[in-house]
Design a protein around this motif. Structure first.
Motif, PDB file in Angstrom:
ATOM      1  N   SER A  48     -22.961 -29.462  46.024  1.00 19.23           N
ATOM      2  CA  SER A  48     -23.070 -28.502  45.357  1.00 19.23           C
ATOM      3  C   SER A  48     -25.260 -28.269  46.045  1.00 19.23           C
ATOM      4  O   SER A  48     -24.728 -29.370  47.782  1.00 19.23           O
ATOM      5  CB  SER A  48     -24.228 -29.507  44.024  1.00 19.23           C
ATOM      6  N   ASP A  88     -23.094 -31.193  40.639  1.00 19.84           N
ATOM      7  CA  ASP A  88     -23.519 -29.494  40.246  1.00 19.84           C
ATOM      8  C   ASP A  88     -25.122 -29.929  40.449  1.00 19.84           C
ATOM      9  O   ASP A  88     -25.704 -31.084  39.789  1.00 19.84           O
ATOM     10  CB  ASP A  88     -23.608 -28.861  39.018  1.00 19.84           C
ATOM     11  N   ASN A  90     -29.852 -29.570  39.431  1.00 22.88           N
ATOM     12  CA  ASN A  90     -29.971 -28.377  38.674  1.00 22.88           C
ATOM     13  C   ASN A  90     -31.285 -28.368  40.243  1.00 22.88           C
ATOM     14  O   ASN A  90     -31.155 -28.499  40.940  1.00 22.88           O
ATOM     15  CB  ASN A  90     -31.176 -28.853  37.523  1.00 22.88           C
ATOM     16  N   THR A  95     -28.621 -34.058  40.142  1.00 23.36           N
ATOM     17  CA  THR A  95     -27.155 -34.145  39.857  1.00 23.36           C
ATOM     18  C   THR A  95     -26.291 -34.866  39.279  1.00 23.36           C
ATOM     19  O   THR A  95     -26.387 -36.048  38.419  1.00 23.36           O
ATOM     20  CB  THR A  95     -26.975 -34.887  41.502  1.00 23.36           C
ATOM     21  N   ALA A 157     -21.912 -26.932  35.335  1.00 24.93           N
ATOM     22  CA  ALA A 157     -23.281 -26.228  36.230  1.00 24.93           C
ATOM     23  C   ALA A 157     -24.038 -26.389  36.019  1.00 24.93           C
ATOM     24  O   ALA A 157     -23.773 -26.099  33.915  1.00 24.93           O
ATOM     25  CB  ALA A 157     -22.721 -24.672  35.712  1.00 24.93           C
ATOM     26  N   THR A 221     -19.852 -21.630  36.321  1.00 28.98           N
ATOM     27  CA  THR A 221     -20.806 -21.374  37.811  1.00 28.98           C
ATOM     28  C   THR A 221     -22.439 -19.968  36.894  1.00 28.98           C
ATOM     29  O   THR A 221     -21.675 -19.788  35.969  1.00 28.98           O
ATOM     30  CB  THR A 221     -21.214 -20.716  38.859  1.00 28.98           C
ATOM     31  N   ASP A 279     -12.718 -23.837  41.610  1.00 26.27           N
ATOM     32  CA  ASP A 279     -14.008 -23.333  41.612  1.00 26.27           C
ATOM     33  C   ASP A 279     -14.851 -22.050  41.666  1.00 26.27           C
ATOM     34  O   ASP A 279     -13.935 -21.356  42.462  1.00 26.27           O
ATOM     35  CB  ASP A 279     -14.526 -24.645  42.514  1.00 26.27           C
ATOM     36  N   ALA A 281     -18.768 -19.964  42.993  1.00 26.17           N
ATOM     37  CA  ALA A 281     -20.307 -20.471  42.623  1.00 26.17           C
ATOM     38  C   ALA A 281     -20.730 -19.366  42.282  1.00 26.17           C
ATOM     39  O   ALA A 281     -20.378 -17.930  43.105  1.00 26.17           O
ATOM     40  CB  ALA A 281     -20.176 -20.966  44.295  1.00 26.17           C
ATOM     41  N   ALA A 340     -19.983 -24.248  46.981  1.00 23.32           N
ATOM     42  CA  ALA A 340     -21.167 -23.917  46.268  1.00 23.32           C
ATOM     43  C   ALA A 340     -22.000 -23.333  47.453  1.00 23.32           C
ATOM     44  O   ALA A 340     -21.841 -23.054  48.756  1.00 23.32           O
ATOM     45  CB  ALA A 340     -22.167 -25.396  46.628  1.00 23.32           C
TER      46      ALA A 340
END
Length: 364
Positions: A48, A88, A90, A95, A157, A221, A279, A281, A340
Motif C-alpha cells: 500500500s 491497505d 487509508n 494501515t 481495502a 479495491t 490482487d 489496485a 498498489a
C-alpha cells in the motif's frame, strides 16, 4: 474450490526465488520495467502507499514502511500461519493488516488468524474484527465443498469513511467492517460453470467437461470512480481465462454477483478473461492494476508448472464494462502477490509470496 486448502498447499511448497525471473526479457511491448524499492525480503505480499511512502508485509506478519531511503517496522500481526497478510492504508495514513486462515486444513485455527488489525507504530496492533467468527453465522449459500462457513480473508481495502472492505476467499463474499468491529455482507459471489482444462491428471474430470467452480474472492479495491471492485482466483479446476472482476455499487448490502446474470443488480461483471487473480489496485483515470499469481493458473503451478505470474493495467471502457488491458513487465514476475498505486499514479508490485523477494516500482 475454496482458497483455504489451495493456498495452504501452495505455501507448503516453500518455494524460493526472486520476483524477477532470471533470463526473462520484457516481451509485452509495453515499454515497462522494474525498479527495486525494498529488497532482501522474505515472502513479500501486501503493498500500500501513503504520500511518498510504500508500506509492505512479509511472511512473519511484519509490516514495514519505506520512503526509499529509510525503512521502519510498523509492527507485526499474529496468526499468519506462514502466509503474509494483506494490507491497505487509508487516506489518513492508517494501515490495516488482514490475516488469512493460516495453519493446515482440518486443524484448529492459528490464534490471530482470519482477523482484521489496525497497525500502530511502536505499539501492538489493535484487533478490529474476527472475520472467521462472523462467517460462522453467515454461511455461503453457493458453497460447493460442504463447508459453507469456512473463512479465509484474503483481500483488504480501506475506505475514506473509516470502514474497511474484506474479500473472503473461502466465504466467496465481500464484507464491510466498521471501526467497532461491526460487519455487514456487501455481496456474495456465485460459482461459474467452466470447461475442465487438459493435463490435470486421472483424478480430474475429462478435459472439456463442464463443471461448477467457486468464485474464490481474493481481492478488492476502490476505483477512481468510487465503485468497489472484486477479483476472483477461480476454484478447481482453475480454468485459465475464467477469473472475473466485479464492479459493486458503493454502500451495497446483500448484493449477488452472478455470472449467469452478470449485468443485474448492484454487482455487475466488469472484466473477464483473467487467470488466478490475487490482487487489484485502483489507479488514476479509471485504471485498475491486476495481479495474476500464475499465468497458467494456480493449479498448474501447484502441479509443478511455471511460477511466472502477470501484472496488467485494465483500462475502463464504456458504461460499467472494462476496456482494453495491457500487460506490464511480461515474463518478469515470479508468483507476484500484491500491487498498489500511489497518489501520483506510480505503480508498485511485490513478490514472490514464498521465499526471498522484493517490492518494485513498475515504470510504465
Amino acid at each position: 474450490m475454496g482458497v483455504r486448502t489451495r493456498i495452504a498447499a501452495i505455501a507448503a511448497l516453500a518455494l524460493t526465488g526472486s520476483l524477477l525471473v532470471a533470463g526473462q526479457a520484457d516481451a509485452g511491448h509495453s515499454h515497462s520495467s522494474l525498479k527495486p524499492v525494498a529488497t532482501g525480503l522474505n515472502g513479500p505480499r501486501g503493498v500500500s502507499t501513503y504520500a511518498n511512502k510504500v508500506i509492505y508485509s512479509v511472511t512473519d506478519g511484519s509490516v514495514y514502511v519505506t520512503d526509499g531511503h529509510r525503512t521502519l517496522k510498523l509492527g507485526t500481526v499474529p496468526g499468519t500461519g506462514g502466509f503474509p497478510p494483506a494490507i491497505d492504508t487509508n487516506k489518513w495514513g492508517t494501515t490495516y493488516a488482514l490475516t488469512g486462515a493460516g495453519g493446515e486444513p482440518g486443524q484448529p485455527p492459528v490464534p490471530g488468524s482470519t482477523t482484521l488489525y489496525r497497525m500502530r507504530y511502536g505499539k501492538a496492533p489493535v484487533k478490529i474484527a474476527d472475520i472467521g467468527a462472523y462467517q460462522k453465522k453467515d454461511p455461503d449459500p453457493y458453497d460447493l465443498e460442504q463447508n459453507p462457513t469456512d473463512s479465509n480473508p484474503f483481500g483488504v481495502a480501506a475506505l475514506s469513511d473509516g470502514t474497511v472492505l474484506v474479500s473472503d476467499a473461502a466465504g466467496n463474499d465481500l464484507l464491510r467492517v466498521w471501526p467497532n468491529g461491526h460487519i455487514k455482507t456487501v455481496a456474495k459471489l456465485k460459482p461459474r460453470v467452466v470447461k475442465t482444462p487438459a493435463g490435470l491428471g486421472p483424478d480430474a474430470p475429462p478435459a472439456g467437461t463442464m463443471v461448477p467452480a467457486e468464485a474464490v474472492a481474493t481481492s478488492v479495491t476502490v476505483g477512481s470512480d468510487g465503485y468497489w471492485y472484486v477479483g476472483e482466483l477461480r476454484g478447481f479446476p482453475a480454468t485459465p481465462g475464467t477469473s472475473e472482476i466485479w464492479r459493486i455499487k458503493p454502500g451495497s448490502v446483500g448484493a449477488v454477483c452472478d455470472p449467469v446474470k452478470p449485468n443485474k443488480g448492484n454487482c455487475k461483471r466488469y472484466a473477464d478473461g483473467y487467470t488466478s487473480i490475487v490482487d487489484l489496485a485502483g489507479g488514476p483515470h479509471g485504471k485498475l492494476a491486476v495481479v495474476e499469481l500464475a499465468r497458467e493458473s494456480w493449479l498448474k503451478f501447484e502441479m509443478g508448472g511455471s511460477t511466472i505470474g502477470s501484472l496488467y493495467l485494465q483500462y475502463p471502457g464504456k458504461g460499467h464494462r472494462a476496456g482494453y488491458k495491457r500487460e506490464l513487465v511480461r515474463g518478469q514476475l515470479n508468483l507476484p502477490g500484491g500491487t498498489a498505486f500511489n497518489r501520483w499514479g506510480q505503480l508498485f508490485v511485490a513478490g514472490p509470496v514464498f521465499g526471498p523477494g522484493a517490492v518494485y516500482r513498475v515504470k510504465y
